[in-house]
Design a protein around this motif. Structure first.
Motif, short mmCIF file in Angstrom:
data_model
loop_
_atom_site.label_atom_id
_atom_site.label_comp_id
_atom_site.label_asym_id
_atom_site.label_seq_id
_atom_site.Cartn_x
_atom_site.Cartn_y
_atom_site.Cartn_z
N ILE A 54 11.76 1.12 -6.74
CA ILE A 54 11.43 1.01 -8.16
C ILE A 54 12.51 0.21 -8.89
N GLY A 55 13.76 0.49 -8.57
CA GLY A 55 14.85 -0.26 -9.18
C GLY A 55 14.79 -1.74 -8.85
N MET A 56 14.45 -2.06 -7.60
CA MET A 56 14.33 -3.46 -7.20
C MET A 56 13.14 -4.12 -7.89
N ALA A 57 12.04 -3.40 -8.00
CA ALA A 57 10.84 -3.96 -8.64
C ALA A 57 11.09 -4.26 -10.11
N LYS A 58 11.89 -3.43 -10.77
CA LYS A 58 12.23 -3.68 -12.17
C LYS A 58 13.19 -4.86 -12.29
N GLN A 59 14.13 -4.94 -11.35
CA GLN A 59 15.14 -6.00 -11.39
C GLN A 59 14.57 -7.35 -11.01
N TYR A 60 13.55 -7.34 -10.13
CA TYR A 60 12.96 -8.59 -9.64
C TYR A 60 11.43 -8.53 -9.83
N PRO A 61 10.96 -8.65 -11.05
CA PRO A 61 9.51 -8.56 -11.31
C PRO A 61 8.71 -9.69 -10.67
N GLU A 62 9.40 -10.75 -10.25
CA GLU A 62 8.72 -11.88 -9.62
C GLU A 62 8.57 -11.70 -8.11
N VAL A 63 8.90 -10.50 -7.61
CA VAL A 63 8.80 -10.19 -6.18
C VAL A 63 7.85 -9.01 -6.00
N ASN A 64 7.03 -9.07 -4.95
CA ASN A 64 6.17 -7.95 -4.58
C ASN A 64 6.90 -7.07 -3.56
N PHE A 65 6.92 -5.76 -3.79
CA PHE A 65 7.62 -4.84 -2.89
C PHE A 65 6.65 -3.88 -2.22
N ILE A 66 6.85 -3.68 -0.92
CA ILE A 66 6.06 -2.73 -0.15
C ILE A 66 7.00 -1.71 0.48
N GLY A 67 6.80 -0.44 0.15
CA GLY A 67 7.63 0.63 0.68
C GLY A 67 6.91 1.38 1.79
N ILE A 68 7.59 1.57 2.91
CA ILE A 68 7.01 2.25 4.07
C ILE A 68 7.71 3.58 4.29
N GLU A 69 6.95 4.66 4.31
CA GLU A 69 7.53 5.99 4.50
C GLU A 69 6.54 6.86 5.28
N LEU A 70 7.03 7.49 6.35
CA LEU A 70 6.16 8.29 7.21
C LEU A 70 5.93 9.70 6.67
N ALA A 71 6.95 10.33 6.13
CA ALA A 71 6.85 11.72 5.69
C ALA A 71 5.97 11.83 4.43
N LYS A 72 4.87 12.55 4.54
CA LYS A 72 3.94 12.65 3.41
C LYS A 72 4.58 13.29 2.19
N SER A 73 5.37 14.34 2.41
CA SER A 73 5.97 15.04 1.28
C SER A 73 6.92 14.13 0.51
N VAL A 74 7.57 13.23 1.22
CA VAL A 74 8.48 12.28 0.58
C VAL A 74 7.68 11.15 -0.07
N MET A 75 6.64 10.71 0.62
CA MET A 75 5.81 9.63 0.10
C MET A 75 5.19 9.98 -1.25
#
Length: 211
Positions: A54-75
């Motif tokens: 989220i911090g990166m997406a705010k800092q670089y709005p001209e970039v698309n970010f995809i986050g990968i996380e296996l643990a459902k509770s964390v996701m």
């Protein structure tokens, strides 16, 4: 740390399929179409509770970010934060990142972030480390030729191992920082883990490399 089970996680994920993409393999080579723009794509392997992406997406709005996380509770925790942030340049994948080449086409990604990955300290678990050569082969294939791999950890042993692994793979090291917070990098976006442990004086290591 063991995450508390969230019995409503499956339902939440299904209700938010526009954010937590249920069938990522179908979008291999087509991620820019899903974002509906031609902006570069960066991925975080092991996105945790979402503070970094989220911090990166705010800092670089001209970039698309995809986050990968296996643990459902964390996701679901990450997804809730993304929704609250109202950032439109983030997508999430609740999958195992064993082979990123199943989800991303060659040269489709311009940046990869590995933040505080499991060190898997026992020798017999070496192949599970995200900086092991089989993972580097994946990163090299999906990254554009000038694409950056950024790695942060508080584990000195894993950091040293990773530097050797990068060098053996003929990667070019652009940065090797043995005390990231000592340089007070204004562009550094911290994860929840980094924020917690650096406040206690724990040294944070960072490396940036290209293939």
């Amino acid at each position: 740390m063991r995450q508390r089970n969230k019995p409503w996680a499956d339902e939440f994920i299904q209700e938010n399929e526009q954010l937590i993409i249920p069938n990522p393999k179908e979008f291999k080579g087509k991620w820019k179409e899903l974002f509906n723009n031609e902006n570069p794509i960066h991925i975080e392997v092991g996105t945790g509770k979402g503070q970094f992406i989220i911090g990166m997406a705010k800092q670089y709005p001209e970039v698309n970010f995809i986050g990968i996380e296996l643990a459902k509770s964390v996701m679901v925790s990450a997804a809730q934060k993304v929704i609250k942030s109202e950032q439109s340049n983030i997508l999430l994948l609740n999958v195992n990142a064993e082979d990123l080449r199943e989800m991303f086409a060659p040269d489709e990604v311009e940046g990869i972030y590995l933040n505080f990955s499991d060190p898997w300290p026992k020798n017999r678990h070496e192949k599970r480390r995200l900086t092991y050569r089989s993972f580097l082969e994946q990163y090299k294939e999906i990254l554009v030729p000038s694409g950056i791999l950024q790695f942060k950890t508080d584990n000195r042993g894993l950091f040293e191992y990773s530097l050797v692994s990068f060098s053996n793979f003929d990667m070019k090291l652009q940065e090797v920082n043995l005390d990231l917070h000592a340089i007070d990098d204004p562009e550094n976006v911290m994860t929840e883990y980094e924020e917690k442990f650096s406040s206690k004086g724990q040294v944070i290591y960072r490396c940036r490399a290209i293939f």
